[in-house]
Design an enzyme around this catalytic site. Sequence first.
Site, PDB file in Angstrom:
ATOM      1  CG  HIS A 183      40.187  44.987  48.062  1.00 61.31           C
ATOM      2  ND1 HIS A 183      39.151  44.623  47.176  1.00 61.31           N
ATOM      3  CD2 HIS A 183      41.462  44.837  47.596  1.00 61.31           C
ATOM      4  CE1 HIS A 183      39.420  44.393  45.819  1.00 61.31           C
ATOM      5  NE2 HIS A 183      41.210  44.390  45.791  1.00 61.31           N
ATOM      6  CG  HIS A 208      43.607  40.395  47.124  1.00 60.85           C
ATOM      7  ND1 HIS A 208      45.079  40.307  46.350  1.00 60.85           N
ATOM      8  CD2 HIS A 208      43.049  41.584  46.887  1.00 60.85           C
ATOM      9  CE1 HIS A 208      44.708  41.154  45.987  1.00 60.85           C
ATOM     10  NE2 HIS A 208      43.516  42.241  45.821  1.00 60.85           N
ATOM     11  CG  HIS A 245      44.111  47.023  46.297  1.00 57.85           C
ATOM     12  ND1 HIS A 245      44.467  45.041  46.618  1.00 57.85           N
ATOM     13  CD2 HIS A 245      45.360  47.345  47.785  1.00 57.85           C
ATOM     14  CE1 HIS A 245      45.705  44.698  47.783  1.00 57.85           C
ATOM     15  NE2 HIS A 245      45.535  45.649  48.588  1.00 57.85           N
ATOM     16  CG  ASP A 297      42.538  47.839  41.174  1.00 60.54           C
ATOM     17  OD1 ASP A 297      43.220  47.913  42.704  1.00 60.54           O
ATOM     18  OD2 ASP A 297      42.846  46.691  40.483  1.00 60.54           O
ATOM     19  CG  HIS A 298      39.281  46.833  43.817  1.00 60.24           C
ATOM     20  ND1 HIS A 298      37.736  45.267  43.093  1.00 60.24           N
ATOM     21  CD2 HIS A 298      40.119  46.452  43.179  1.00 60.24           C
ATOM     22  CE1 HIS A 298      38.791  44.771  42.399  1.00 60.24           C
ATOM     23  NE2 HIS A 298      39.944  45.044  42.772  1.00 60.24           N
ATOM     24  CG  ASP A 347      40.920  42.000  42.799  1.00 61.45           C
ATOM     25  OD1 ASP A 347      39.724  42.292  42.380  1.00 61.45           O
ATOM     26  OD2 ASP A 347      41.599  43.070  43.716  1.00 61.45           O
ATOM     27  CG  HIS A 397      40.890  42.141  38.458  1.00 60.97           C
ATOM     28  ND1 HIS A 397      41.461  43.314  37.632  1.00 60.97           N
ATOM     29  CD2 HIS A 397      40.588  42.690  39.608  1.00 60.97           C
ATOM     30  CE1 HIS A 397      41.481  44.378  38.770  1.00 60.97           C
ATOM     31  NE2 HIS A 397      41.536  43.305  40.106  1.00 60.97           N
TER      32      HIS A 397
END
Length: 258
Positions: free
Chosen positions: A54, A112, A56, A58-59, A135, A174
Amino acid sequence: MKIHHIPCLEDNFAYLIVDESTGEAAAVDPAEPEKVVKAAREHGVDLKLVLTTHHHWDHAGGNEKIKQLIPEIKVYGGSIDNVKACTNKVENGDKVSLGKETNILCLHTPGHTKGHISYYVTGKGDEDPAVFTGDTLFIAGCGKIFEGTAEQMYQSLCVTLGSLPKPTRVYCGHEYTVKNLLFALTVEQENAKIKQKLSWAQQQQEKGLPTIPSTIEEEMETNPFMRVDLPELQEIVGCKSPVECLREIRQRKDKWRG
């Protein structure tokens, strides 16, 4: 196929999926691209693909850099998810090949984010499959419902992912397992499987080892968000439908400070 964990940022995991017959590899969510490229080099594999769950940061935040490092790499991401540096947009049911023996099925798992994709990976016939859930599904938990709805999250967790073969290994984005299991115990205080898994996860954490992967079967035993179809759980939470139950548990988790 071989799967390698690559810790990134504070508590993220990127992964290398390796087709052993050819040495070709895919990176899942390479948030720290230099680390991922270095790991590929150390394992002697040829990095061909990026699978982005996705958008975001941090991905997907490492996608532009990994394309600079490996200009010919293909970057896959959800067609409606606006993934950075995406070269190949995918939708539910799309298939991607890696090497000779590794096949990747794209599963649309919104909740999400609207366009979140999970990647279901199969290798040789005798190997257990794996699913990379970003996530959407965590070990004993699920992601916050930012862009989607409780209905979508229920469909993603309990229908789409819940219908995968029970031995499917679950690789999420995570390392949240201990906290998730502590919360799960506030929902189902008498669940012996949750207590056992929490004890194991705490030991893993003390040794500095990952708690990932889990399996779909373990999630159905210990993850409250994948157990909302059970009448006994609905009764505990005071809800009359699976979606209502998931929404209530998610709201409790959002407020829980552990």
